[in-house]
Each structure stands twice: as C-alpha cells, then as structure tokens.
Write a protein that holds these residues in place. Structure first.
Motif, PDB file in Angstrom:
ATOM      1  N   PRO C 147       1.015  -1.204   0.037  1.00 21.83           N
ATOM      2  CA  PRO C 147      -0.086  -0.182   0.085  1.00 21.83           C
ATOM      3  C   PRO C 147       0.757   1.426  -0.210  1.00 21.83           C
ATOM      4  N   SER C 148       1.918   1.150   0.688  1.00 23.43           N
ATOM      5  CA  SER C 148       2.696   2.529   0.706  1.00 23.43           C
ATOM      6  C   SER C 148       3.342   2.802  -0.782  1.00 23.43           C
ATOM      7  N   ALA C 149       3.768   1.813  -1.648  1.00 25.90           N
ATOM      8  CA  ALA C 149       4.142   2.037  -2.926  1.00 25.90           C
ATOM      9  C   ALA C 149       3.078   2.763  -3.834  1.00 25.90           C
ATOM     10  N   ILE C 150       1.807   2.108  -3.535  1.00 27.35           N
ATOM     11  CA  ILE C 150       0.672   2.603  -4.103  1.00 27.35           C
ATOM     12  C   ILE C 150       0.472   4.267  -3.732  1.00 27.35           C
ATOM     13  N   GLY C 151       0.434   4.400  -2.468  1.00 24.51           N
ATOM     14  CA  GLY C 151       0.390   5.781  -2.308  1.00 24.51           C
ATOM     15  C   GLY C 151       1.473   6.674  -2.573  1.00 24.51           C
ATOM     16  N   ALA C 152       2.595   6.216  -2.643  1.00 21.69           N
ATOM     17  CA  ALA C 152       3.626   6.926  -3.429  1.00 21.69           C
ATOM     18  C   ALA C 152       3.418   7.186  -4.714  1.00 21.69           C
ATOM     19  N   GLN C 153       2.969   6.133  -5.449  1.00 23.99           N
ATOM     20  CA  GLN C 153       2.658   6.470  -6.805  1.00 23.99           C
ATOM     21  C   GLN C 153       1.496   7.372  -7.203  1.00 23.99           C
ATOM     22  N   LEU C 154       0.422   7.514  -6.260  1.00 25.89           N
ATOM     23  CA  LEU C 154      -0.577   7.948  -6.155  1.00 25.89           C
ATOM     24  C   LEU C 154      -0.224   9.569  -6.133  1.00 25.89           C
ATOM     25  N   ALA C 155       0.825   9.821  -5.254  1.00 32.03           N
ATOM     26  CA  ALA C 155       1.452  11.173  -4.967  1.00 32.03           C
ATOM     27  C   ALA C 155       2.006  11.608  -6.207  1.00 32.03           C
ATOM     28  N   ASN C 156       2.900  10.835  -6.626  1.00 32.95           N
ATOM     29  CA  ASN C 156       3.805  11.060  -7.678  1.00 32.95           C
ATOM     30  C   ASN C 156       3.202  11.484  -9.263  1.00 32.95           C
ATOM     31  N   SER C 157       2.116  10.625  -9.775  1.00 31.98           N
ATOM     32  CA  SER C 157       1.649  10.799 -10.780  1.00 31.98           C
ATOM     33  C   SER C 157       0.165  11.283 -10.758  1.00 31.98           C
ATOM     34  N   ALA C 158       0.079  12.300  -9.743  1.00 30.44           N
ATOM     35  CA  ALA C 158      -1.161  12.885  -9.809  1.00 30.44           C
ATOM     36  C   ALA C 158      -1.709  13.578 -11.060  1.00 30.44           C
ATOM     37  N   PRO C 159      -0.737  14.348 -11.793  1.00 26.78           N
ATOM     38  CA  PRO C 159      -1.440  15.036 -12.983  1.00 26.78           C
ATOM     39  C   PRO C 159      -1.883  13.767 -14.014  1.00 26.78           C
ATOM     40  N   ILE C 160      -1.070  12.732 -13.998  1.00 27.53           N
ATOM     41  CA  ILE C 160      -1.485  11.733 -15.147  1.00 27.53           C
ATOM     42  C   ILE C 160      -3.134  11.066 -14.493  1.00 27.53           C
ATOM     43  N   LEU C 161      -2.969  10.754 -13.318  1.00 29.63           N
ATOM     44  CA  LEU C 161      -4.311  10.307 -12.730  1.00 29.63           C
ATOM     45  C   LEU C 161      -5.642  11.273 -12.976  1.00 29.63           C
ATOM     46  N   TRP C 162      -5.123  12.650 -12.667  1.00 28.93           N
ATOM     47  CA  TRP C 162      -6.224  13.456 -12.940  1.00 28.93           C
ATOM     48  C   TRP C 162      -6.671  13.559 -14.295  1.00 28.93           C
ATOM     49  N   ILE C 326       3.006  -1.672 -12.480  1.00 32.16           N
ATOM     50  CA  ILE C 326       1.891  -2.339 -11.779  1.00 32.16           C
ATOM     51  C   ILE C 326       1.629  -1.339 -10.661  1.00 32.16           C
ATOM     52  N   ASP C 327       2.608  -0.312 -10.009  1.00 34.29           N
ATOM     53  CA  ASP C 327       2.137   0.696  -9.104  1.00 34.29           C
ATOM     54  C   ASP C 327       1.218   1.620  -9.772  1.00 34.29           C
ATOM     55  N   LEU C 328       1.237   2.012 -10.780  1.00 35.67           N
ATOM     56  CA  LEU C 328       0.563   2.684 -11.484  1.00 35.67           C
ATOM     57  C   LEU C 328      -1.094   2.407 -11.747  1.00 35.67           C
ATOM     58  N   VAL C 329      -1.035   0.982 -12.199  1.00 37.65           N
ATOM     59  CA  VAL C 329      -2.301   0.612 -12.279  1.00 37.65           C
ATOM     60  C   VAL C 329      -3.159   0.589 -11.218  1.00 37.65           C
ATOM     61  N   TRP C 330      -2.428   0.317  -9.965  1.00 36.41           N
ATOM     62  CA  TRP C 330      -2.896   0.178  -8.496  1.00 36.41           C
ATOM     63  C   TRP C 330      -3.394   1.378  -8.258  1.00 36.41           C
ATOM     64  N   ALA C 331      -2.510   2.409  -8.160  1.00 36.60           N
ATOM     65  CA  ALA C 331      -2.854   3.738  -7.900  1.00 36.60           C
ATOM     66  C   ALA C 331      -4.291   4.189  -8.802  1.00 36.60           C
ATOM     67  N   GLU C 332      -4.253   3.683 -10.093  1.00 33.22           N
ATOM     68  CA  GLU C 332      -5.532   4.101 -10.723  1.00 33.22           C
ATOM     69  C   GLU C 332      -6.750   3.419 -10.352  1.00 33.22           C
ATOM     70  N   ILE C 333      -6.310   2.219  -9.747  1.00 39.43           N
ATOM     71  CA  ILE C 333      -7.773   1.314  -9.222  1.00 39.43           C
ATOM     72  C   ILE C 333      -7.996   1.860  -7.881  1.00 39.43           C
ATOM     73  N   ALA C 334      -7.068   2.481  -7.234  1.00 37.98           N
ATOM     74  CA  ALA C 334      -7.514   3.168  -6.112  1.00 37.98           C
ATOM     75  C   ALA C 334      -8.137   4.670  -6.455  1.00 37.98           C
ATOM     76  N   VAL C 335      -7.910   5.296  -7.509  1.00 42.66           N
ATOM     77  CA  VAL C 335      -8.738   6.330  -7.766  1.00 42.66           C
ATOM     78  C   VAL C 335     -10.088   5.854  -8.248  1.00 42.66           C
ATOM     79  N   ALA C 336     -10.232   4.962  -9.015  1.00 44.38           N
ATOM     80  CA  ALA C 336     -11.522   4.295  -9.326  1.00 44.38           C
ATOM     81  C   ALA C 336     -12.197   3.977  -8.253  1.00 44.38           C
TER      82      ALA C 336
END
Lengths: 298, 272, 366
Positions: C147-162, C326-336
């Motif tokens: 989860p920490s890796a996913i959280g970090a990715q979530l913060a790092n790729s915020a523009p892409i996720l947005w 994979i981290d990015l995918v999980w970050a995307e899943i978290a956003v979803a």
C-alpha cells in the motif's frame, strides 16, 4: 382452470412478442440506414446507378463488414461458427463459449459458497458483522471489474494461468450479491418467530436449519440470479487481458481489432444466450425448491 | 330571481338518491352481485350509517356514490347529478379505512393536497388548512410527518383533508375500524360535534352496531349475497348525544332493531 | 468475557511469550520496540487475575501495528518471531473489536462514533497486514504491491491520474449516466401509460438487465469513435434498463387507496403523477441510481479496454498491465475505488434527503 391459465399466458406473451417483432423491424430498418453510405460508395465504384430500393436494402443486409449487421447475418454466423465447425476449432464459438462458461460456473460456485459461509458467520458474530459488513457494502460501489486484467496478469506471473484466474474474478463478483442477500435473508425471520424457537429451547443449530435457512431461500435465489449474471460478465471481461486464452471476450476483442462486426455480434448473442440460460436454470432451481417447501406458485 | 329559484330547487333535491341500483362484478369465478335493487334517499344534513357483515356491499355503495365504481343498472344521483359530474365538481370528501396520508408530506401539506389539486391560491390554502386542522383538534401538529403521529391522530388528519375543500357531503368508509375502542369512542363524539358545527351530510360505513346507533340519524342495514338493503331505521335520539346515551333504553331499542335486521338478512349456515 | 474472548486472550499472551523467548536469538538492541510489544503482550496475561479494559487491548493492537511496521526492515528475511508478532497484533485487534462490538450491541446504532470505530479498525488492520506481508515476505510487486508503494505512486503521478479521471469520469461517466438514467425515467413514464407496452417491455427490460451489456463496447467504439462519446454510449446502454425497470415498478408502488384518493379529487393524470406516483417511486428511482453509479464506472473503464485516445483510467490500466507498470495500475484502481464510492455516497446522501420519509431511511417500520 387450465384454459384460464392458458389464456393468461397468451395475454402475457402476446405483448412481448409484438415488442420483439417491433425491435426486429427497427433493427432491419436501422441496418439499411447505417449501412447505406458504404453501400452507395460500393455501388458508385461498381458503376451501378439507380439501384431499386428493394435491391439496395438486400445489399445493405448482405455486406461483409456492415456497420450494423442484419439479424439473419448474425444468426448465420452463429450457425457457421457452432454447428458447422469442429468443436475444437479455434474459430468455433462453441469452443470459446465453453471457455467462458467453465470459468463462469467455477467462479459462481466458489463465490456462492464463500458468500453463504461468510453470511452465516456475519449473522452469528456481532464483531464480524460490525467490522465486515461496512466494507462489503462499500466495496460494491468500487468498479472491481477494473482489476480483472491486473489479477489475470499478476497470477499469470506466478504461474497460475487458464481457467482459475478468470474464475477468481467471477468468484469475486458473484460473492458480493450473495453475502449481502444472504445476510438479509438469514435475518429476515421476525422476532416473534425467533422468540418461538427460544421458547422451545432450540439450539442455535436447530434455529438455523429450521428457521433462518428456509427463511433465507428467497433471498438466496434472488442473489444467485444476480450473481450468475455478473459472474459471466466477469469471465468475459477477464478474458480481454489474454488474447491467447480464448473465450467470448477474446472473440469480441479480435472482432473489434479486425472490424469483423458480424463476429462481434455473434459473440455478443452467444454471451447473452448463455446469461439467459444460466439465469433461467437458477430460476428453475428456485421454483423446484419453492415447490418442495410448499410455497405458493407466484 | 332565477338564481334564487335554482338555489332553492337544489336545496329541495336529495343529496343522494338511488333507484333500483345494481352492481355486478365480473370475476374469474363468475358474476358477483355486490348491489341489488338498492333504493335510498339521503337528504341534506343527515348522518347515515351503513351497517352489515362483510360482503354486503356497504363499501361498494359508498364507492359508487364516489364514482370509484360504476353501477351496472338503476339510477344514482348526487345533488341531482351523475356521480361522475359530482366527482368532477368536487361534491364530496372521502375518508378511507386507512389514513392514506402521504409520508413525504407534513400534516399541513397533506391537508393542503386537495386544495393544491383544485387550484386554490396560497393564502386561501393556508387559511383553510388552519381552519380544518383546528376543527379536528390537530393544531400544533402542522409540521409533523404522518409517521410521527398516532393512528388516531393520523385518521383525524385524513378527516381534516376531506373537510378542507368544504364539500357538503362527507363519505366515510370504516374510518375508525383500525383503532382501539377508547380512541374510537373519543373520535366518535368529536365527529358528532364536527357534524353539528359544519352541517354536513355524512355517509358512514361501519360494522359496529353501537357506533352506528350512536352517530346516526338514519341507519341502513344491509346483507350479503346479493348485497341489498334489508332495513332503514330512522333514529329519534336527540341531537345532543353524550357517550353514556348508549346505556339508555331508547338507544338499546334501536340497537336491538339493528341487530334483528342483521340477523334476518344473514344465515350463518351459508357463511363461509 | 465470552469463551471466544478468553481463547483469543490466552493465545495472544501465550504466543507473545513464545515469540519473546525466540527473539533473544537476535542482538538485544535490534527491533527493540517489537520486543517491548511482545513483553507487554506476555504481561497482558495478568488479565486472568486483574481485569483489563477493552481499551487496553486497543492500545496493544495499535502498539503492535507500529512495532511491526517500524521493524519491517530490521531483519532480512524476517525471522519467525516477527511473523508471530504480526499474528499477536492481529489477535489483539480482533479481541478489541470483539469486546467493543459486545459492549455496543445492546445499545445498537445510537453511538455512531464508536460503531464506526469497528470497521475502521478492521480496515486499518487489513492495510497493516497487506503492507507487512507484501514487504516482509517479498511478494513480487507484479502480484501485489505494498500500500505504501501505491500511495507513493498516487502522489507522484497525480497529473496523469487527474487527466485520466477527467477523461473517464467527467467526460464519459457523468454524461452517459445522466442520459441513461433520464431516458430510462422518461421511457418508464411513457410506457406506464400503456398497459400493452408495459407488459411487452418490462420482461424484456428485466431480461436485458441480466445480460452482459458491456459486450457492446467494441460496437460502440466502432460507431462513435475512440473518444469519450463511445464510452458514454456504453454507459447509457448499461444504465438505461435498470432505471426503466425500477421506475416502472416504483410507479406502481402507490397503494390503491392513495390512487382512489386522487380520483375523488378528480385529479388529472399529471397531478396524480407529480403529487403521488413519482414521490412514491422515489425509493425505487434512487435504488436504480445507486446500481447505475457502479455500473456506469465499470462500463466506461471496460469500454476503454477496446480502444481510446491515450488517456483514461481503463486505458492506463490495460497498458500499465502490459508494460508491468503495476504501481501505476494500482494507483489508478485506487482512484477508481475512491471515485466509485464517492459517486455512490453522494447519491446515497441525496437519497436520504429526498426519501427521508421512507421506512428504510428513517429506520422505522412501515
């Protein structure tokens, strides 16, 4: 009495047939309209001018890659891809249908078993109820299907491939409606009915089998109908991430890459028919159980 | 003046007049005669009770007056008009067995419902709601929702709703049937006061003999298979009726006659 | 204390003792907090002589979680006593939740704050175990990242996720949802006036709700192109039938007395519809809206698997899986997941406001 019932079923199916026929007419008409531009281009290329409307309509219903294939083209494709082909052929819809069906069924059985077991646990343990239920309900609002490719690839990387990863997706999806429905169903006996069991000094085991379980049957079947339908959706979507694995989802995917609209529609129809048959089987089981439990036919 | 003559003529016509009225329901098991050859006249200001066992057509008769059922034979007029015309002219208020208050509306909004439908202005709505709520002693509960009130209060609110648009005729179909006896006694005496104050014509369906005798100026006894009127009793009890009038000999005499009428029209052997 | 609680307490204390004994194989100063936690866990056995409050178990669980998380990197690979400590922390959390629920049960739902604590503790425990197991047991990130890796990715790729969120949720889900629900509602009202159409369309609508409608995604992509229009079309098709079926059922939900009442007022069709039948259908319509909020997001994401411009949540997931990001995918899943539950939550809140009168909302009986 029988004649009355017969008359009733006619009045019931009559409107459905009319509406279905109307949809069929609209479909054929739409096929003409949507395929017309391409057909006109073809005809101009071939130097055909002033094609009579009936001929033109027939042409639009016989294109190779129509925008909207006519129903008889789809049915023809289904026939060619099932009965007319060897079962083991990679182009056989029966072969792909079987791949989808097997992971659907495996996932559904696992999901229902797990769902019922968890519901029984939740109903009998307050801590489980309070800690699990909110998460189960919340996780229903999450687009779980989005994880499907993730799970398939992830499990594939540790050597688990084939039916099992896909079945896991189906299990995951069919599990939720069953838990929620069964918790509701097992709690459906009213307090006077529970009090009655209490006056008999019935054990929890007896209360469960003689009161809670029978009372939960309607909810079980209602949620199983939802579960099996969504289980099929899970199987189809999980196939999208592995084009080599086969299944109806792969037929949809390859069809869309190659512009084979007739193939897409045929796969779609098979998937719809599978869903309908599976739901009907659950419905038939429901009626059988109802009849044995002496419930009034609805 | 012509207008006066017309008004006077209207005054003379009975509020409800039924002649050879019949109603037959068609069902899968054959025809059911709900009303057969009913002849009845109800004049302005009367309080008429309809009493009889279930299936005697008392509710059906009330629903026919309200144009909720169509008669299959005979003639029925309300203020000299057909039931449908009378309904469209909002000639009556109807109180059902259940309060049927809309749970998404407050009590005052429920009482205002018919006024909204009939197109009254906001000021007039407020005025009439206030007056009818007062009439049924529900002032102070305007902002409550139906489910926050007891069964008796809910039924009072539904009576207020029927009174709000000031129709001269009030049709009540076992309005207190679901309430306990103490509440029921209380509402009965309140209903009598209300009738006295408003001078309305009331048709009241019940299956309680004391209730019918206590409330009515006229008691219509009905019996089933086929639904028909077996006796019409004019009550000579005084208009002022305290609850203990029910122990007087006069009251008991009328009650006995009602009971005889019910017994005559009903043989228990054929009861299912 | 119940039998189960005694058992949990006994196992937690005993396992602490065993793990503490085991932990002496390592130098004393290593993972000190973990050892302190185990010692305290062993001491908790005094509860069989001196009663311990349930909050003590909560504190043990919290301490255990912190101790386990901080000593994750202390040994590689983790020694067995580390895993025993994880189990002990879990047992304390379980015991805490068990005792808390028992103390809440008779008072039912009136103490919402404490009632909320139980699922929160469960969720937190799940996250801690997820973190500890993925990192401690070196689970390949392809299978499941921490989860920490996913959280970090979530913060790092915020523009892409947005950008993906805007493409999928704002552009595809919302218009599709609005069109699908609105047209379902309108068609239901129209159909309702004709018993013949109702008898014909309703069974078909019910049937369609069970079909894998998502399969029309490739067709919609062909008809409406790669951009959001095709995704919105899929969402429309998926949300239409649940709304149709539920609204038709809801329009029939008013009782015959209520409808007779409107008739005695000589109310016309529209007055009856607006003042009685639509309000009475409210709970059914909101039920469809809630079902559809989930369906809409699924529809849009899965439809993107069949072709998109290079943006969108479904696009990111399918390409991310291919490139093993994979981290990015999980970050995307978290956003979803967050978007999905927020969407549902907003509708549920509106429902509480609009259908406050319904027994299921006000928590009473009909």
């Amino acid at each position: 009495m029988d004649t009355v019932r017969g008359a009733k079923s006619v009045t019931r199916t009559g409107p459905i047939i009319v509406v279905l026929l109307a949809m069929l007419v609209v479909w054929y008409a739409a096929a003409i309209g949507m395929n017309a531009p391409w057909q006109t281009t073809l005809n101009t290329r071939a130097g055909l001018a002033d094609v009579p409307f009936t001929d033109f309509a027939l042409q639009t219903w016989a294109q190779d890659r129509p925008v909207l294939p006519a129903p008889h083209q789809v049915l023809g494709e289904i026939w060619n891809a099932t009965v007319a082909l060897e079962l083991t052929s990679r182009r056989s819809l029966a072969y792909h249908g079987w791949i989808t069906l097997s992971s659907t069924l495996l996932g559904f059985v696992l999901g229902t078993t797990l769902g019922v077991a968890l519901a029984v646990f939740i109903v009998h343990n307050e801590a489980a109820n309070r800690s699990l239920m909110p998460w189960i309900i919340a996780s229903q609002t999450i687009p779980i299907l989005a994880i499907a490719p993730m799970v398939v690839v992830g499990l594939g990387s540790v050597g688990i491939t084939g039916t099992v990863p896909r079945a896991l997706i189906s299990m995951y999806l069919s599990f939720f409606p069953v838990v929620v429905g069964m918790v509701k169903g097992l709690r459906s006996p009213e307090s006077i009915q529970l009090d009655l069991m209490h006056t008999y000094d019935a054990s929890p085991w007896q209360t469960f089998w003689k009161l809670r379980w029978p009372a939960a049957m309607p909810m079980l079947f209602a949620s199983m109908k939802v579960g099996i339908a969504i289980s099929l959706v899970g199987a189809v979507v999980s196939e999208l991430s592995n084009a080599a694995g086969g299944g109806l989802g792969v037929r949809l995917l390859t069809g869309s890459y190659n512009g084979q609209t007739i193939q897409i529609w045929a796969a779609l129809f098979i998937a719809a028919a599978l869903a309908a048959i599976l739901v009907m089987i659950v419905g038939a089981a429901e009626r059988m159980v109802n009849a044995r439990m002496g419930a009034r036919p609805a | 003046m012509v207008f006066d003559a017309f008004e006077q003529g209207r005054f003379m016509t009975p509020v409800v007049s039924a002649q050879n009225l019949g109603l037959t329901f068609k069902t899968n098991d054959g025809d059911v005669v709900a009303l057969s050859d009913v002849n009845l006249t109800i004049n302005k200001g009367e309080f008429v009770s309809f009493i009889g066992p279930s299936g005697c057509g008392k509710t059906t008769f009330l629903r026919t007056i309200a144009d909720l059922e169509r008669p299959t034979s005979g003639k029925l007029t309300i203020n000299g008009q057909t039931p449908e015309v009378a309904r469209k002219a909002r000639a009556y208020g109807y109180v059902f067995q259940a309060p049927a208050l809309y749970p998404w509306r407050t009590i005052e909004k429920n009482v205002a419902l018919p006024l909204e439908i009939m197109g009254y202005g906001a000021g007039q709505q407020a005025e009439r709601v206030r007056r009818t709520m007062d009439l049924v002693n529900l002032s102070g509960f305007e902002k409550k929702y139906p489910w926050q009130l007891s069964g008796g209060m809910q039924q009072r609110a539904s009576i207020a709703r029927a009174l709000s648009f000031d129709a001269d005729l009030l049709l009540m179909d076992e309005p207190f049937g679901a309430l306990d006896e103490i509440v029921r006694d209380h509402l009965n005496s309140e209903l009598l006061k209300l009738w006295d104050r408003t001078q309305k014509t009331i048709c009241f369906v019940t299956h309680s003999i004391p209730e019918a005798v206590y409330l009515s100026t006229k008691i219509v006894v009905m019996s089933p298979r086929p639904g028909r009127v077996t006796d019409v009793i004019e009550s000579d009890l005084p208009k002022e009726r305290p609850l203990d009038i029910r122990e007087t000999p006069e009251f008991l005499t009328i009650a006995a006659r009602v009971r005889d009428g019910l017994r005559a029209g009903h043989s228990y052997e054929e009861a299912v | 204390m119940s039998q189960l609680q005694y058992f949990l307490a006994l196992v937690a204390g005993g396992l602490s003792a065993a793990a503490l004994a085991y932990s002496f194989v390592t130098p004393f100063e290593q993972a000190l907090l973990l050892k302190a936690f185990l010692a305290l866990g062993f001491l908790s056995l005094i509860r069989f002589f001196v009663p311990l409050g349930l909050w003590a178990d909560g504190a043990f669980a919290l301490l255990g979680a912190v101790a386990v998380l901080t000593s994750l990197g202390a040994f590689a690979p983790p020694l067995p006593f580390f895993w025993m400590a994880v189990v002990v922390a879990w047992l304390f959390a379980w015991l805490f939740v068990e005792r808390l629920s028992k103390s809440l049960a008779p008072r039912l739902s009136d103490n919402a704050g404490l009632g909320l604590l139980v699922p929160v503790v469960f969720g937190a425990a799940l996250l801690v175990i997820w973190e500890v197991v993925t990192r401690g047991a070196n689970v390949p990130p392809v299978l499941l990242p921490a989860p920490s890796a996913i959280g970090a990715q979530l913060a790092n790729s915020a523009p892409i996720l947005w950008a993906d969120f805007v493409q999928t949720f704002i552009k595809s889900v919302l218009p599709g949802f609005a069109i699908g629900c609105l047209s379902g509602l309108v068609v239901a009202i129209l159909v309702d006036r004709s018993p013949f159409l109702k008898a014909g369309l309703l069974p078909i609508g019910n049937f369609m709700s069970a079909l894998p409608i998502i399969g029309i995604a490739p067709i919609m992509v062909m008809w409406f192109g790669f951009d959001w229009q095709s995704k919105a079309a899929v969402v429309v098709a998926m949300t239409f039938f649940p709304m149709l079926v539920n609204t038709v059922a809801g329009l029939n939900a008013s009782s015959s007395i209520e409808r007779d009442l409107m008739r005695t007022y000589a109310a016309d069709y529209w007055q009856t519809l607006l003042k009685l039948r639509l309000p009475a259908a409210g709970p059914f319509i909101f039920n469809a809206l809630k079902i559809n909020s989930t369906l809409a997001l699924i529809g849009a994401i899965v439809a993107e698997f069949f072709g998109t411009p290079v943006v969108g949540m479904g696009f990111r997931i399918s390409t991310g899986v291919g490139r093993l990001a994979i981290d990015l995918v999980w970050a995307e899943i978290a956003v979803a997941a967050i978007a999905g539950s927020a969407f549902y939550g907003v509708i549920a809140l509106i429902e509480r406001g609009v259908t406050f009168w319904h027994p299921s909302v006000r928590g009473g009986r009909a």
